[in-house]
Motif scaffolding. Sequence first.
Motif, mmCIF file in Angstrom:
data_model
loop_
_atom_site.group_PDB
_atom_site.id
_atom_site.type_symbol
_atom_site.label_atom_id
_atom_site.label_comp_id
_atom_site.label_asym_id
_atom_site.label_seq_id
_atom_site.Cartn_x
_atom_site.Cartn_y
_atom_site.Cartn_z
ATOM 1 N N ILE A 1 0.904 -1.323 -0.285
ATOM 2 C CA ILE A 1 0.073 -0.418 -0.226
ATOM 3 C C ILE A 1 0.923 1.169 0.019
ATOM 4 O O ILE A 1 0.603 2.208 -1.042
ATOM 5 C CB ILE A 1 -1.277 -0.491 1.299
ATOM 6 N N ARG A 2 2.089 1.209 0.910
ATOM 7 C CA ARG A 2 2.349 2.613 0.480
ATOM 8 C C ARG A 2 3.569 2.574 -0.716
ATOM 9 O O ARG A 2 3.296 3.540 -1.072
ATOM 10 C CB ARG A 2 3.787 2.308 2.181
ATOM 11 N N GLU A 3 3.754 1.784 -1.429
ATOM 12 C CA GLU A 3 4.394 2.060 -2.279
ATOM 13 C C GLU A 3 3.292 1.828 -4.219
ATOM 14 O O GLU A 3 3.948 2.623 -5.327
ATOM 15 C CB GLU A 3 5.419 0.134 -3.463
ATOM 16 N N GLU A 4 2.171 1.363 -3.859
ATOM 17 C CA GLU A 4 1.131 1.398 -4.550
ATOM 18 C C GLU A 4 0.173 2.613 -4.676
ATOM 19 O O GLU A 4 -0.075 3.174 -5.792
ATOM 20 C CB GLU A 4 0.783 0.255 -4.888
ATOM 21 N N ALA B 1 6.304 9.429 11.880
ATOM 22 C CA ALA B 1 7.881 8.935 11.945
ATOM 23 C C ALA B 1 8.118 8.713 10.587
ATOM 24 O O ALA B 1 9.865 8.097 10.132
ATOM 25 C CB ALA B 1 7.986 7.825 12.964
ATOM 26 N N GLY B 2 7.179 7.839 9.719
ATOM 27 C CA GLY B 2 7.234 7.847 8.249
ATOM 28 C C GLY B 2 7.942 5.736 8.581
ATOM 29 O O GLY B 2 7.433 5.732 9.612
ATOM 30 N N ALA B 3 8.211 5.353 7.344
ATOM 31 C CA ALA B 3 8.155 4.275 7.293
ATOM 32 C C ALA B 3 9.159 3.330 8.356
ATOM 33 O O ALA B 3 10.694 3.707 8.137
ATOM 34 C CB ALA B 3 8.284 3.777 5.319
ATOM 35 N N GLU C 1 -9.489 8.389 2.440
ATOM 36 C CA GLU C 1 -10.763 7.762 2.668
ATOM 37 C C GLU C 1 -10.553 5.416 1.721
ATOM 38 O O GLU C 1 -11.141 5.063 1.796
ATOM 39 C CB GLU C 1 -11.757 8.230 1.796
ATOM 40 N N SER C 2 -9.835 5.645 0.201
ATOM 41 C CA SER C 2 -9.979 5.036 -0.805
ATOM 42 C C SER C 2 -8.913 4.250 0.356
ATOM 43 O O SER C 2 -9.176 2.749 -0.354
ATOM 44 C CB SER C 2 -9.220 5.435 -1.475
ATOM 45 N N THR C 3 -7.327 4.801 0.442
ATOM 46 C CA THR C 3 -6.788 3.319 1.100
ATOM 47 C C THR C 3 -7.419 3.035 2.313
ATOM 48 O O THR C 3 -7.061 1.816 2.128
ATOM 49 C CB THR C 3 -5.575 4.884 1.246
ATOM 50 N N ILE C 4 -8.047 3.185 3.104
ATOM 51 C CA ILE C 4 -8.719 2.881 4.223
ATOM 52 C C ILE C 4 -9.894 1.297 4.168
ATOM 53 O O ILE C 4 -9.596 0.483 4.360
ATOM 54 C CB ILE C 4 -9.341 3.691 5.665
ATOM 55 N N GLU C 5 -10.226 2.564 2.672
ATOM 56 C CA GLU C 5 -11.354 0.894 1.980
ATOM 57 C C GLU C 5 -10.565 -0.094 1.509
ATOM 58 O O GLU C 5 -11.286 -1.368 1.472
ATOM 59 C CB GLU C 5 -11.946 1.903 0.950
#
Length: 202
Positions: free
Chosen positions: A108-111, A173-175, A118-122
Amino acid sequence: MNEIQQTLDVAKGISEYGIMIIICAVFLVLASALMIACFKWFKSVIENIMNDYSDRLERLQETANKSTEAMVDISEGLISETQLRIKTISGVFFDLATEKVCRIIKKIREENHIADKESTIEKIHTLLRNLYEDRNSRFDNFHYRGKRLSEYSNPEWIDWVAKVIEGEIYNEAGANNGRAYTNVKAVYDNIKLDFYHRMTNQ
């Protein structure tokens, strides 16, 4: 003297009523006596059968009780072994899920365009629901206490893991893959415990 009197009475009855009536009277007396004897014999036969049946039923009940006690002993001995097997099998599935969720976070971080929260949580919920349903379909092949293992699953697990993923993706804090693995493993350890509690309490 009595025998002579009885013979005279019979002869007198024959002369007054006729031989046929006397024969019929004797026949009725004999038939009644025979019927009474047959009834008593039949009653005794039925009583013997019922007593024999009751004795056999009691013996059968005793045997059934002993068999039930033996089965309970056997099942109690098997419960701990069955629990150990289930914990081993389910532990493998949950450990595999930990690895898959860590890959989901990285993917998810990369793509994804994570700015669109909202769409990321979905998408997170969709991926986790697929993971949950896939695991449950495999759990359907195993049973514990007459239920499929999937019946001990909890749909709330999806939200538990989703919060961890969201927290990692949107962490200020980032990845950090090490931190992500630790947090995902912690939530799956809680899921394991919840699964085991549901098995013992339901």
